[in-house]
Design a protein around this motif. Structure first.
Motif, PDB file in Angstrom:
ATOM      1  N   LEU A 187     -13.672 -11.356 -67.053  1.00 15.49           N
ATOM      2  CA  LEU A 187     -14.928 -10.966 -66.407  1.00 15.49           C
ATOM      3  C   LEU A 187     -14.711  -9.776 -65.479  1.00 15.49           C
ATOM      4  O   LEU A 187     -15.532  -8.843 -65.442  1.00 15.49           O
ATOM      5  CB  LEU A 187     -15.493 -12.157 -65.630  1.00 15.49           C
ATOM      6  CG  LEU A 187     -16.805 -11.916 -64.875  1.00 15.49           C
ATOM      7  CD1 LEU A 187     -17.909 -11.486 -65.835  1.00 15.49           C
ATOM      8  CD2 LEU A 187     -17.227 -13.163 -64.094  1.00 15.49           C
ATOM      9  N   VAL A 188     -13.618  -9.786 -64.736  1.00 14.82           N
ATOM     10  CA  VAL A 188     -13.318  -8.653 -63.851  1.00 14.82           C
ATOM     11  C   VAL A 188     -13.124  -7.382 -64.666  1.00 14.82           C
ATOM     12  O   VAL A 188     -13.599  -6.297 -64.298  1.00 14.82           O
ATOM     13  CB  VAL A 188     -12.076  -8.970 -62.998  1.00 14.82           C
ATOM     14  CG1 VAL A 188     -11.608  -7.724 -62.244  1.00 14.82           C
ATOM     15  CG2 VAL A 188     -12.382 -10.103 -62.014  1.00 14.82           C
ATOM     16  N   LEU A 189     -12.444  -7.496 -65.791  1.00 17.44           N
ATOM     17  CA  LEU A 189     -12.209  -6.330 -66.636  1.00 17.44           C
ATOM     18  C   LEU A 189     -13.521  -5.773 -67.191  1.00 17.44           C
ATOM     19  O   LEU A 189     -13.743  -4.544 -67.201  1.00 17.44           O
ATOM     20  CB  LEU A 189     -11.262  -6.702 -67.776  1.00 17.44           C
ATOM     21  CG  LEU A 189     -10.898  -5.593 -68.760  1.00 17.44           C
ATOM     22  CD1 LEU A 189     -10.209  -4.443 -68.021  1.00 17.44           C
ATOM     23  CD2 LEU A 189     -10.015  -6.120 -69.884  1.00 17.44           C
ATOM     24  N   GLU A 235     -20.955  -8.413 -73.309  1.00 20.98           N
ATOM     25  CA  GLU A 235     -19.609  -8.840 -72.969  1.00 20.98           C
ATOM     26  C   GLU A 235     -19.558  -9.496 -71.599  1.00 20.98           C
ATOM     27  O   GLU A 235     -18.851 -10.495 -71.395  1.00 20.98           O
ATOM     28  CB  GLU A 235     -18.652  -7.657 -73.029  1.00 20.98           C
ATOM     29  CG  GLU A 235     -18.456  -7.083 -74.435  1.00 20.98           C
ATOM     30  CD  GLU A 235     -17.516  -5.899 -74.436  1.00 20.98           C
ATOM     31  OE1 GLU A 235     -16.946  -5.595 -73.361  1.00 20.98           O
ATOM     32  OE2 GLU A 235     -17.324  -5.279 -75.502  1.00 20.98           O
ATOM     33  N   GLN A 236     -20.318  -8.955 -70.661  1.00 19.57           N
ATOM     34  CA  GLN A 236     -20.354  -9.547 -69.330  1.00 19.57           C
ATOM     35  C   GLN A 236     -20.994 -10.938 -69.361  1.00 19.57           C
ATOM     36  O   GLN A 236     -20.517 -11.864 -68.695  1.00 19.57           O
ATOM     37  CB  GLN A 236     -21.123  -8.641 -68.377  1.00 19.57           C
ATOM     38  CG  GLN A 236     -21.125  -9.156 -66.934  1.00 19.57           C
ATOM     39  CD  GLN A 236     -21.925  -8.245 -66.018  1.00 19.57           C
ATOM     40  OE1 GLN A 236     -22.696  -7.415 -66.483  1.00 19.57           O
ATOM     41  NE2 GLN A 236     -21.748  -8.391 -64.718  1.00 19.57           N
ATOM     42  N   GLU A 237     -22.046 -11.091 -70.143  1.00 21.07           N
ATOM     43  CA  GLU A 237     -22.701 -12.394 -70.243  1.00 21.07           C
ATOM     44  C   GLU A 237     -21.763 -13.422 -70.874  1.00 21.07           C
ATOM     45  O   GLU A 237     -21.691 -14.580 -70.418  1.00 21.07           O
ATOM     46  CB  GLU A 237     -23.971 -12.262 -71.073  1.00 21.07           C
ATOM     47  CG  GLU A 237     -24.774 -13.561 -71.172  1.00 21.07           C
ATOM     48  CD  GLU A 237     -26.045 -13.378 -71.978  1.00 21.07           C
ATOM     49  OE1 GLU A 237     -26.791 -14.360 -72.137  1.00 21.07           O
ATOM     50  OE2 GLU A 237     -26.291 -12.242 -72.457  1.00 21.07           O
ATOM     51  N   ILE A 238     -21.042 -13.016 -71.926  1.00 23.75           N
ATOM     52  CA  ILE A 238     -20.090 -13.929 -72.564  1.00 23.75           C
ATOM     53  C   ILE A 238     -18.984 -14.319 -71.588  1.00 23.75           C
ATOM     54  O   ILE A 238     -18.582 -15.491 -71.492  1.00 23.75           O
ATOM     55  CB  ILE A 238     -19.505 -13.282 -73.829  1.00 23.75           C
ATOM     56  CG1 ILE A 238     -20.592 -13.106 -74.886  1.00 23.75           C
ATOM     57  CG2 ILE A 238     -18.354 -14.116 -74.382  1.00 23.75           C
ATOM     58  CD1 ILE A 238     -20.139 -12.347 -76.118  1.00 23.75           C
ATOM     59  N   ASP A 263     -19.210 -14.349 -68.328  1.00 22.29           N
ATOM     60  CA  ASP A 263     -19.797 -15.241 -67.320  1.00 22.29           C
ATOM     61  C   ASP A 263     -19.875 -16.677 -67.835  1.00 22.29           C
ATOM     62  O   ASP A 263     -19.530 -17.631 -67.114  1.00 22.29           O
ATOM     63  CB  ASP A 263     -21.186 -14.741 -66.934  1.00 22.29           C
ATOM     64  CG  ASP A 263     -21.121 -13.540 -65.998  1.00 22.29           C
ATOM     65  OD1 ASP A 263     -20.123 -13.435 -65.265  1.00 22.29           O
ATOM     66  OD2 ASP A 263     -22.055 -12.706 -66.018  1.00 22.29           O
ATOM     67  N   LYS A 264     -20.348 -16.848 -69.074  1.00 21.76           N
ATOM     68  CA  LYS A 264     -20.463 -18.199 -69.642  1.00 21.76           C
ATOM     69  C   LYS A 264     -19.081 -18.830 -69.818  1.00 21.76           C
ATOM     70  O   LYS A 264     -18.897 -20.026 -69.561  1.00 21.76           O
ATOM     71  CB  LYS A 264     -21.193 -18.134 -70.973  1.00 21.76           C
ATOM     72  CG  LYS A 264     -22.677 -17.787 -70.848  1.00 21.76           C
ATOM     73  CD  LYS A 264     -23.356 -17.797 -72.203  1.00 21.76           C
ATOM     74  CE  LYS A 264     -24.845 -17.494 -72.057  1.00 21.76           C
ATOM     75  NZ  LYS A 264     -25.541 -17.482 -73.373  1.00 21.76           N
ATOM     76  N   ARG A 265     -18.129 -18.033 -70.264  1.00 20.26           N
ATOM     77  CA  ARG A 265     -16.780 -18.559 -70.434  1.00 20.26           C
ATOM     78  C   ARG A 265     -16.183 -18.993 -69.113  1.00 20.26           C
ATOM     79  O   ARG A 265     -15.519 -20.039 -69.021  1.00 20.26           O
ATOM     80  CB  ARG A 265     -15.904 -17.489 -71.089  1.00 20.26           C
ATOM     81  CG  ARG A 265     -14.484 -17.946 -71.382  1.00 20.26           C
ATOM     82  CD  ARG A 265     -13.663 -16.814 -71.956  1.00 20.26           C
ATOM     83  NE  ARG A 265     -12.268 -17.180 -72.091  1.00 20.26           N
ATOM     84  CZ  ARG A 265     -11.300 -16.347 -72.397  1.00 20.26           C
ATOM     85  NH1 ARG A 265     -11.590 -15.047 -72.583  1.00 20.26           N
ATOM     86  NH2 ARG A 265     -10.053 -16.752 -72.500  1.00 20.26           N
ATOM     87  N   LEU A 266     -16.419 -18.206 -68.067  1.00 21.28           N
ATOM     88  CA  LEU A 266     -15.918 -18.580 -66.751  1.00 21.28           C
ATOM     89  C   LEU A 266     -16.589 -19.855 -66.254  1.00 21.28           C
ATOM     90  O   LEU A 266     -15.928 -20.726 -65.665  1.00 21.28           O
ATOM     91  CB  LEU A 266     -16.134 -17.436 -65.761  1.00 21.28           C
ATOM     92  CG  LEU A 266     -15.693 -17.697 -64.315  1.00 21.28           C
ATOM     93  CD1 LEU A 266     -14.199 -18.009 -64.255  1.00 21.28           C
ATOM     94  CD2 LEU A 266     -16.026 -16.508 -63.428  1.00 21.28           C
TER      95      LEU A 266
END
Length: 387
Positions: free
Chosen positions: A212-214, A310-313, A315-318
């Protein structure tokens, strides 16, 4: 004249007649019967009645299960009936531990197993070290396995631990030590499983956070490169400007057409045409800014949307990884497996082994069976030779 009278006193007694009768009776006994039947039976009587030491048995029953373990279905019980055990049962790990060198080492630290199974004056055929057995760690383990047995009942899932010793309190002490070792083993399995589960979940959470940071860094770099905080918003604003320009151009053209129809020579026509041309140039520029030209908003919006996905994915993964960590920690707080004692080791007040008369009669019957088979074979051979 005196007459001589003779009285019959019977036959003279022979002192050696009784002995000869006894020898004759002994001679009638076949040598094979003496060697195959009488000698083993006599040795068994000497051993069981004179040499064999009494053995006390301490028995305990336990079960290893998990709090959320489901009851077996009818099919599972049927499979257990034909010898197929359920994979959910964890008792065999405790069985292997109890009969292993680690189990012996744990019990040796708690109680003196070496001294309890090697009592001085006990039966030298059973005690440790027995006849022909060395006083070493490997010899102790071999002797230990003669005194400890563990079994499993597939129908009920209950395990039975039996410990023999030359004293009742010795057997009970060894059984309690082995059960404590089994409980310690189950606790170690729980701790390791919980630690592995929590560490795996935390590692997955760290990876999701790093991803997510990346993605956010890439999104920031994209905005700095393109010069837009939100290309979609800029595209919407540019589209609104284009719509306003179209409306203004249409209004000016209508005004010009009306003026040209009423006063073709009016000096305002040039001004209107200039304004229309300026607005059309601005409209062309706005359209080029939106799409078609290098660096247009269309290409920026596509890259921006990809980064947003990619950011949404990420976020959900986190979020999922964080939930998995919480679940793993909650599961680690409660015991997944536990050893439950159903019957504690008993203190035997009477020896149950060896079964002396059973052993003697077993030797007698076995030797008689062997002798009978041998006699039948011998008689068959003699009859065959006569023909």
């Amino acid at each position: 004249m005196n007459e001589t009278q003779f009285k019959y006193l019977g036959a003279l007694k022979n002192e050696g007649s009784d002995r000869s009768a006894e020898h004759l009776w002994l001679k009638r006994l076949p040598l094979g019967f003496l060697l195959v039947v009488a000698l083993p039976t006599a040795l068994a009587m000497i051993y069981y009645l004179v040499i064999a030491s009494p053995l006390y048995v301490s028995e305990a029953r336990f079960v290893v299960r998990s709090p959320n373990q489901q009851q077996p279905s009818n099919l599972g019980m049927a499979l257990q009936g034909v010898g197929i055990q359920s994979a959910m049962n964890d008792s065999f790990a405790v069985h292997e531990y109890v009969t292993s060198r680690d189990g012996l080492a744990y019990a040796q630290e708690a109680v003196d197993v070496r001294g309890k199974i090697g009592r001085p004056g006990a039966d030298f055929f059973v005690r440790y070290p027995r006849f022909g057995e060395d006083d070493s760690s490997e010899g102790l383990y071999k002797g230990y396995k003669r005194f400890v047995t563990v079994g499993y009942e597939g129908r009920t899932g209950i395990s039975t631990l039996r410990v023999k010793a030359f004293r009742g309190e010795d057997a009970q002490a060894i059984a309690n030590a082995l059960l404590s070792g089994g409980e310690a083993l189950v606790n170690r399995l729980n701790e390791r499983a919980a630690r592995d589960a929590v560490q795996g979940a935390e590692r997955a959470e760290e990876e999701a956070r790093a991803d997510l940071v990346l993605v956010r860094q890439r999104l920031t770099a994209f905005r700095n490169t393109q010069g837009y905080v939100d290309p979609e918003l800029s595209a919407r604003e540019s589209s609104a400007v284009s719509s306003d320009l179209l409306v203004a151009i249409a209004r000016l053209k209508a005004e010009r057409d009306q003026l040209q129809a009423g006063a073709p020579q009016s000096p305002q026509l040039a001004s209107l045409n200039g304004r229309i041309t300026a607005l059309e140039r601005q409209l062309t520029a706005e359209r080029a800014r939106m799409a078609g030209a290098a660096g247009s908003l269309a290409s920026s919006v596509a890259g921006y949307q990809q980064l947003l996905v990619e950011q949404e994915i990420a976020d959900k993964r986190l979020a999922q990884s964080t939930a998995a960590v919480i679940t793993a920690r909650n599961e680690a707080r409660r015991q997944n497996l536990y050893l439950e004692r159903i019957v504690n080791p008993n203190l035997a007040d009477q020896p149950t082994l060896p079964r002396r008369w059973f052993g003697i009669f077993s030797v007698l019957l076995s030797s008689l069976l062997v002798y009978s088979l041998g006699w039948l074979v011998y008689a068959g051979i003699r009859e065959h030779k006569q023909f």
